[in-house]
Write a protein that holds these residues in place. Structure first.
Motif, PDB file in Angstrom:
ATOM      1  N   ARG A 158      -9.512  -4.463 -38.172  1.00 40.05           N
ATOM      2  CA  ARG A 158      -8.865  -5.768 -38.234  1.00 40.05           C
ATOM      3  C   ARG A 158      -9.011  -6.390 -39.613  1.00 40.05           C
ATOM      4  NH1 ARG A 158      -7.775  -8.973 -33.901  1.00 40.05           N
ATOM      5  NH2 ARG A 158      -6.757 -10.192 -35.549  1.00 40.05           N
ATOM      6  N   SER A 159     -10.097  -6.086 -40.307  1.00 43.92           N
ATOM      7  CA  SER A 159     -10.386  -6.737 -41.588  1.00 43.92           C
ATOM      8  C   SER A 159      -9.392  -6.370 -42.679  1.00 43.92           C
ATOM      9  CB  SER A 159     -11.805  -6.402 -42.052  1.00 43.92           C
ATOM     10  OG  SER A 159     -11.908  -5.053 -42.455  1.00 43.92           O
ATOM     11  N   ASP A 160      -8.695  -5.236 -42.522  1.00 47.54           N
ATOM     12  CA  ASP A 160      -7.723  -4.843 -43.558  1.00 47.54           C
ATOM     13  C   ASP A 160      -6.458  -4.236 -42.965  1.00 47.54           C
ATOM     14  OD1 ASP A 160      -8.585  -2.369 -42.701  1.00 47.54           O
ATOM     15  OD2 ASP A 160      -9.168  -1.633 -44.685  1.00 47.54           O
ATOM     16  N   ALA A 161      -6.134  -4.567 -41.706  1.00 48.84           N
ATOM     17  CA  ALA A 161      -4.934  -4.019 -41.069  1.00 48.84           C
ATOM     18  C   ALA A 161      -3.689  -4.390 -41.867  1.00 48.84           C
ATOM     19  CB  ALA A 161      -4.822  -4.525 -39.638  1.00 48.84           C
ATOM     20  N   GLY A 162      -2.711  -3.510 -41.823  1.00 44.66           N
ATOM     21  CA  GLY A 162      -1.486  -3.722 -42.598  1.00 44.66           C
ATOM     22  C   GLY A 162      -1.715  -3.331 -44.033  1.00 44.66           C
ATOM     23  N   CYS A 163      -1.801  -4.318 -44.907  1.00 47.09           N
ATOM     24  CA  CYS A 163      -2.092  -4.079 -46.319  1.00 47.09           C
ATOM     25  C   CYS A 163      -2.452  -5.408 -46.968  1.00 47.09           C
ATOM     26  CB  CYS A 163      -0.907  -3.430 -47.039  1.00 47.09           C
ATOM     27  SG  CYS A 163       0.603  -4.423 -47.059  1.00 47.09           S
ATOM     28  N   THR A 164      -2.965  -5.337 -48.174  1.00 52.47           N
ATOM     29  CA  THR A 164      -3.273  -6.543 -48.944  1.00 52.47           C
ATOM     30  C   THR A 164      -2.091  -6.905 -49.845  1.00 52.47           C
ATOM     31  OG1 THR A 164      -4.208  -5.302 -50.797  1.00 52.47           O
ATOM     32  CG2 THR A 164      -5.704  -5.861 -48.967  1.00 52.47           C
ATOM     33  N   GLY A 165      -2.177  -8.063 -50.468  1.00 54.50           N
ATOM     34  CA  GLY A 165      -1.128  -8.451 -51.406  1.00 54.50           C
ATOM     35  C   GLY A 165      -1.043  -7.498 -52.586  1.00 54.50           C
ATOM     36  N   GLU A 166      -2.193  -7.051 -53.084  1.00 54.55           N
ATOM     37  CA  GLU A 166      -2.195  -6.078 -54.184  1.00 54.55           C
ATOM     38  C   GLU A 166      -1.487  -4.799 -53.770  1.00 54.55           C
ATOM     39  OE1 GLU A 166      -4.763  -7.735 -53.011  1.00 54.55           O
ATOM     40  OE2 GLU A 166      -6.051  -8.504 -54.619  1.00 54.55           O
ATOM     41  N   GLU A 167      -1.671  -4.419 -52.505  1.00 52.42           N
ATOM     42  CA  GLU A 167      -1.027  -3.197 -52.021  1.00 52.42           C
ATOM     43  C   GLU A 167       0.463  -3.381 -51.777  1.00 52.42           C
ATOM     44  OE1 GLU A 167      -4.891  -1.108 -49.867  1.00 52.42           O
ATOM     45  OE2 GLU A 167      -3.751  -2.653 -48.798  1.00 52.42           O
ATOM     46  N   VAL A 168       0.898  -4.608 -51.475  1.00 48.11           N
ATOM     47  CA  VAL A 168       2.338  -4.867 -51.409  1.00 48.11           C
ATOM     48  C   VAL A 168       2.978  -4.564 -52.758  1.00 48.11           C
ATOM     49  CG1 VAL A 168       4.108  -6.655 -51.165  1.00 48.11           C
ATOM     50  CG2 VAL A 168       2.201  -6.576 -49.552  1.00 48.11           C
ATOM     51  N   ALA A 169       2.373  -5.071 -53.827  1.00 49.16           N
ATOM     52  CA  ALA A 169       2.912  -4.831 -55.176  1.00 49.16           C
ATOM     53  C   ALA A 169       2.888  -3.345 -55.517  1.00 49.16           C
ATOM     54  CB  ALA A 169       2.116  -5.631 -56.200  1.00 49.16           C
ATOM     55  N   ALA A 170       1.754  -2.675 -55.262  1.00 51.14           N
ATOM     56  CA  ALA A 170       1.648  -1.250 -55.576  1.00 51.14           C
ATOM     57  C   ALA A 170       2.633  -0.425 -54.746  1.00 51.14           C
ATOM     58  CB  ALA A 170       0.222  -0.773 -55.345  1.00 51.14           C
ATOM     59  N   SER A 218       1.945  -4.299 -37.584  1.00 42.76           N
ATOM     60  CA  SER A 218       1.181  -4.521 -38.822  1.00 42.76           C
ATOM     61  C   SER A 218       1.986  -4.177 -40.074  1.00 42.76           C
ATOM     62  CB  SER A 218      -0.131  -3.712 -38.820  1.00 42.76           C
ATOM     63  OG  SER A 218      -0.963  -4.074 -37.746  1.00 42.76           O
ATOM     64  N   ALA A 219       3.306  -4.040 -39.944  1.00 42.80           N
ATOM     65  CA  ALA A 219       4.138  -3.559 -41.054  1.00 42.80           C
ATOM     66  C   ALA A 219       4.866  -4.690 -41.774  1.00 42.80           C
ATOM     67  CB  ALA A 219       5.145  -2.533 -40.548  1.00 42.80           C
ATOM     68  N   CYS A 220       4.282  -5.899 -41.804  1.00 39.96           N
ATOM     69  CA  CYS A 220       4.965  -6.992 -42.497  1.00 39.96           C
ATOM     70  C   CYS A 220       5.055  -6.724 -43.998  1.00 39.96           C
ATOM     71  CB  CYS A 220       4.278  -8.317 -42.214  1.00 39.96           C
ATOM     72  SG  CYS A 220       2.512  -8.360 -42.548  1.00 39.96           S
ATOM     73  N   ARG A 226      -4.292  -1.451 -36.467  1.00 38.02           N
ATOM     74  CA  ARG A 226      -5.499  -1.839 -35.758  1.00 38.02           C
ATOM     75  C   ARG A 226      -5.982  -0.684 -34.866  1.00 38.02           C
ATOM     76  NH1 ARG A 226      -4.117  -7.925 -33.434  1.00 38.02           N
ATOM     77  NH2 ARG A 226      -3.388  -8.843 -35.414  1.00 38.02           N
ATOM     78  N   ALA A 227      -7.269  -0.452 -34.851  1.00 35.54           N
ATOM     79  CA  ALA A 227      -7.864   0.573 -33.987  1.00 35.54           C
ATOM     80  C   ALA A 227      -8.107  -0.040 -32.615  1.00 35.54           C
ATOM     81  CB  ALA A 227      -9.149   1.099 -34.605  1.00 35.54           C
ATOM     82  N   GLU A 228      -7.046  -0.225 -31.871  1.00 34.67           N
ATOM     83  CA  GLU A 228      -7.110  -0.978 -30.613  1.00 34.67           C
ATOM     84  C   GLU A 228      -8.041  -0.349 -29.589  1.00 34.67           C
ATOM     85  OE1 GLU A 228      -5.887  -3.838 -30.175  1.00 34.67           O
ATOM     86  OE2 GLU A 228      -4.126  -4.126 -31.453  1.00 34.67           O
ATOM     87  N   THR A 229      -8.132   0.983 -29.554  1.00 36.54           N
ATOM     88  CA  THR A 229      -8.923   1.647 -28.518  1.00 36.54           C
ATOM     89  C   THR A 229     -10.333   2.006 -28.981  1.00 36.54           C
ATOM     90  OG1 THR A 229      -8.067   3.832 -29.154  1.00 36.54           O
ATOM     91  CG2 THR A 229      -6.822   2.592 -27.501  1.00 36.54           C
ATOM     92  N   ALA A 230     -10.696   1.632 -30.188  1.00 37.40           N
ATOM     93  CA  ALA A 230     -11.997   1.995 -30.752  1.00 37.40           C
ATOM     94  C   ALA A 230     -13.100   1.084 -30.227  1.00 37.40           C
ATOM     95  CB  ALA A 230     -11.940   1.914 -32.275  1.00 37.40           C
ATOM     96  N   PRO A 231     -14.361   1.521 -30.350  1.00 31.59           N
ATOM     97  CA  PRO A 231     -15.480   0.608 -30.061  1.00 31.59           C
ATOM     98  C   PRO A 231     -15.425  -0.608 -30.977  1.00 31.59           C
ATOM     99  CG  PRO A 231     -16.230   2.887 -30.232  1.00 31.59           C
ATOM    100  CD  PRO A 231     -14.812   2.867 -30.711  1.00 31.59           C
TER     101      PRO A 231
END
Length: 267
Positions: free
Chosen positions: A82-94, A34-36, A69-74
């Motif tokens: 999954r909805s926000d894994a990694g980071c958003t584009g805004e967070e890439v800039a920040a 998730s580190a792209c 990703r919380a692979e082992t979670a319920p």
């Protein structure tokens, strides 16, 4: 990508922050799961000259946003992760700005800003031309689920061949036609979760179902989608809201003019 090209751009039509040959020396393999976005930040720092590849063993890039990703979670917590894994584009800039701010000063530091695709007025080709003429580095936030991948992706763009309509990128080192780039950055902020990922977690105990009461999750009827999938073997995906917005992180190197978001065909 179905329209990738392996051809080299003509010197007269290629614009970029490095040559095709230099790109193979500058490109990094992804730094982790998730580190792209994190990988794009560090690669951009190398291209802009604020660090070198030799610094990779010593620099601290932990301030770059990275959620896994919380692979082992319920199931509810897995879907939320999954909805926000990694980071958003805004967070890439920040993350880029925070990373550069923590380095020893080397003149005027480059600065990053995220520009949603919806804010770009005029053809995408003109936006790319203008930025690469200014030697700006671009990181695209794209929905690669359109071609069967399992995630959105942040991918550094280092050049474009305007005549061929080919965009050149890193992580992975590849090229793609601009029409596909436009499709990838113009999708809604959604994520398709595969049937196997849903059903393998649906019976795990301890899940917090309040996730399904969040406004966007109610609007997507996520709980009802899951119930329908359990009852119907033909349903392949559950659609959830995603934090990602398609667009471009523009990293302006020292002396680069400000790239406006509403500059029409001049972008």
């Amino acid at each position: 990508m179905s329209e990738q090209s392996e051809t080299n751009g003509s010197p007269s039509t290629f614009l970029g922050v490095c040559s095709l040959q230099e790109a193979s020396q500058l490109a990094l393999d992804q730094l982790g799961a998730s580190a792209c976005g994190q990988t794009a930040v560090v690669t951009a720092a190398i291209i802009s000259g604020v660090i070198s590849r030799d610094d990779l063993q010593t620099v601290d890039y932990s301030m770059c946003t990275l959620r896994t990703r919380a692979e082992t979670a319920p199931l509810p917590q897995y879907l939320l992760s999954r909805s926000d894994a990694g980071c958003t584009g805004e967070e890439v800039a920040a993350s880029f700005n925070a990373f550069v701010a923590g380095l020893p000063p080397r003149g005027t530091p480059p600065r990053a800003e995220f520009i949603p695709f919806s804010s770009i007025d005029g053809p995408l080709s003109s936006f790319l031309r203008r930025n690469f003429e200014q030697k700006n580095i671009l990181v695209a936030t794209m929905n690669l689920q359109l071609i069967g991948n399992d995630a959105w992706h942040h991918q550094l763009m280092y050049g474009v061949d305007l005549q061929a309509g080919t965009v050149y990128m890193m992580n992975p080192l590849e090229s793609c036609h601009i029409t596909w780039i436009e499709r990838f950055v113009s999708t809604p902020s959604v994520l398709l979760i595969r049937r196997s990922d849903v059903l393998s977690r649906v019976d795990r105990v301890g899940g917090d179902d309040s996730v399904f009461s969040l406004p966007d999750w109610r609007r997507f009827n996520v709980r009802e989608q899951i119930d329908a999938m359990r009852a119907d073997e033909s349903i392949e995906f559950v659609v959830i809201p995603a934090a990602y917005v398609g667009g471009f992180t523009v990293i302006r190197q020292s002396g680069s003019p400000l790239a406006m978001t509403d500059c029409g065909d001049s972008c």
